[in-house]
Design a protein around this motif. Structure first.
Motif, PDB file in Angstrom:
ATOM      1  N   ASN A  63       0.834  -1.376   0.048  1.00  0.00           N
ATOM      2  CA  ASN A  63      -0.007  -0.050   0.039  1.00  0.00           C
ATOM      3  C   ASN A  63       0.805   1.243  -0.008  1.00  0.00           C
ATOM      4  O   ASN A  63       1.734   1.645   1.069  1.00  0.00           O
ATOM      5  CB  ASN A  63      -0.711   0.032   1.149  1.00  0.00           C
ATOM      6  N   VAL A  64       0.996   2.077  -0.978  1.00  0.00           N
ATOM      7  CA  VAL A  64       1.683   3.335  -1.130  1.00  0.00           C
ATOM      8  C   VAL A  64       0.957   4.382  -0.500  1.00  0.00           C
ATOM      9  O   VAL A  64      -0.155   4.891  -0.877  1.00  0.00           O
ATOM     10  CB  VAL A  64       2.243   3.503  -2.560  1.00  0.00           C
ATOM     11  N   LEU A  65       1.753   4.909   0.632  1.00  0.00           N
ATOM     12  CA  LEU A  65       1.176   5.941   1.596  1.00  0.00           C
ATOM     13  C   LEU A  65       1.433   7.397   0.653  1.00  0.00           C
ATOM     14  O   LEU A  65       0.911   8.242   1.008  1.00  0.00           O
ATOM     15  CB  LEU A  65       1.522   5.955   2.633  1.00  0.00           C
ATOM     16  N   GLY A  66       2.589   7.387   0.298  1.00  0.00           N
ATOM     17  CA  GLY A  66       3.069   8.597  -0.663  1.00  0.00           C
ATOM     18  C   GLY A  66       4.293   8.478  -1.192  1.00  0.00           C
ATOM     19  O   GLY A  66       5.132   7.610  -0.755  1.00  0.00           O
ATOM     20  N   SER A  67       4.810   9.597  -1.956  1.00  0.00           N
ATOM     21  CA  SER A  67       6.014   9.478  -2.687  1.00  0.00           C
ATOM     22  C   SER A  67       6.294  10.757  -3.000  1.00  0.00           C
ATOM     23  O   SER A  67       5.406  11.711  -3.282  1.00  0.00           O
ATOM     24  CB  SER A  67       5.948   8.641  -3.869  1.00  0.00           C
ATOM     25  N   THR A  68       7.624  11.260  -3.179  1.00  0.00           N
ATOM     26  CA  THR A  68       7.927  12.591  -3.833  1.00  0.00           C
ATOM     27  C   THR A  68       8.874  12.174  -4.901  1.00  0.00           C
ATOM     28  O   THR A  68       9.833  11.165  -4.936  1.00  0.00           O
ATOM     29  CB  THR A  68       8.802  13.264  -2.671  1.00  0.00           C
ATOM     30  N   LEU A  69       8.892  13.073  -6.010  1.00  0.00           N
ATOM     31  CA  LEU A  69       9.723  12.928  -7.080  1.00  0.00           C
ATOM     32  C   LEU A  69      11.042  14.053  -7.233  1.00  0.00           C
ATOM     33  O   LEU A  69      10.688  15.090  -6.754  1.00  0.00           O
ATOM     34  CB  LEU A  69       8.838  12.966  -8.377  1.00  0.00           C
ATOM     35  N   ALA A  70      11.773  13.761  -7.933  1.00  0.00           N
ATOM     36  CA  ALA A  70      12.829  14.772  -8.400  1.00  0.00           C
ATOM     37  C   ALA A  70      12.885  14.685  -9.762  1.00  0.00           C
ATOM     38  O   ALA A  70      12.423  13.706 -10.401  1.00  0.00           O
ATOM     39  CB  ALA A  70      14.148  14.676  -7.654  1.00  0.00           C
ATOM     40  N   ALA A  71      13.751  15.464 -10.582  1.00  0.00           N
ATOM     41  CA  ALA A  71      14.229  15.358 -11.845  1.00  0.00           C
ATOM     42  C   ALA A  71      15.640  15.308 -12.258  1.00  0.00           C
ATOM     43  O   ALA A  71      16.429  15.739 -11.183  1.00  0.00           O
ATOM     44  CB  ALA A  71      13.575  16.710 -12.552  1.00  0.00           C
ATOM     45  N   SER A  72      15.806  14.495 -13.213  1.00  0.00           N
ATOM     46  CA  SER A  72      17.320  14.350 -13.593  1.00  0.00           C
ATOM     47  C   SER A  72      17.544  14.396 -15.136  1.00  0.00           C
ATOM     48  O   SER A  72      16.468  14.527 -15.633  1.00  0.00           O
ATOM     49  CB  SER A  72      18.024  13.398 -12.830  1.00  0.00           C
ATOM     50  N   LYS A  73      18.481  13.706 -15.616  1.00  0.00           N
ATOM     51  CA  LYS A  73      18.709  13.193 -17.032  1.00  0.00           C
ATOM     52  C   LYS A  73      19.131  11.945 -17.280  1.00  0.00           C
ATOM     53  O   LYS A  73      19.840  11.401 -16.388  1.00  0.00           O
ATOM     54  CB  LYS A  73      19.481  14.348 -17.845  1.00  0.00           C
TER      55      LYS A  73
END
Length: 249
Positions: A63-73
């Protein structure tokens, strides 16, 4: 015959009956113990059959409760243009999830089970790694610390109600980076049967989704700090380039 003599005879018979019954109980109990002691131990093949039966009863979900993302290449191979280039992509920065484990019969393990999070289109050798696992601290170590142990100190999955194990994992730690999308949780362990390890095996492979839409501008992580494991072709085509909070270098 007077009443006193009758009472003595009856008392004597009761004592004899009690003695006879006690002797019978001892004999029966001895036969049971003898039967248990002389039962031959299960062969390796029989233990393997038992291990497979035990493993088949395990039910694991996430059960995914939350996530945060970032950016790269990451690299994409643009075949029509015969071009390989770096493009902006999303990567998972941290993840909060619960792992739910349930089984009908308690199962002990030679060592704590391993839990490996793997992102989409995994190819760890692209980043110079052998393991495809994502995240730090190690998910298996986090969950093993929450699992009960048996009398011999072996980690176990208890029988009955589901065990809910929460975990917060972050990217990094010389491990693969992955984009959001369809992920896998791969669980491997070495179950014990009659106190004997039966060999490591995969217990489950559970798919779950990490959303990539509606995140807004993302912080940019320099390419040298990211270990993107795999080709970004499909991800780039399906998700497009993310917006970033500041210009990339």
């Amino acid at each position: 015959m007077n009443a006193r003599k009758v009472d003595r005879r009856l008392a004597r018979r009761r004592r004899l009956s009690i003695v006879a019954f006690s002797a019978l109980v001892v004999v029966v109990f001895g036969l049971v113990l003898w039967g248990i002691e002389v039962r031959p131990p299960r062969s390796a093949a029989e233990r393997e059959v038992a291990a497979r039966e035990l493993v088949s009863r395990i039910r694991i979900s996430t059960n995914v409760l939350g996530s945060t993302l970032a950016a790269s290449k990451a690299l994409v191979d643009l075949l029509p243009e015969n071009d390989v280039r770096l493009v902006l992509v999303r990567i998972v920065d941290d993840l909060d999830l619960e792992v739910n484990i349930q089984t009908d019969e308690a199962i002990a393990f030679r060592e704590p089970p391993s839990f490996c999070l793997i992102g989409p289109f995994s190819a760890p050798d692209d980043a110079g790694y052998t393991s495809p696992c994502w995240g730090t601290p190690d998910l298996g170590e986090l969950l093993a610390a929450q699992l009960p142990t048996d009398g011999a100190g072996n980690t176990m999955f208890p029988a009955g109600s589901a065990v809910v194990l929460p975990a917060t994992v972050n990217r990094g730690g010389l491990r693969c980076d992955y984009p959001p999308g369809r992920w896998l949780l791969v669980v491997k362990a070495n179950p014990l049967v009659d106190g004997t390890p039966t060999g490591a095996r995969q217990l489950a492979e559970i798919g779950f989704d990490i959303s990539w839409s509606g995140t807004g501008p993302l912080p940019f992580l320099p390419v040298r700090t990211v270990a993107y494991c795999g080709s970004a072709n499909v991800v780039y085509r399906e998700q497009g380039e993310p917006q970033i909070a500041s210009p990339s270098p």
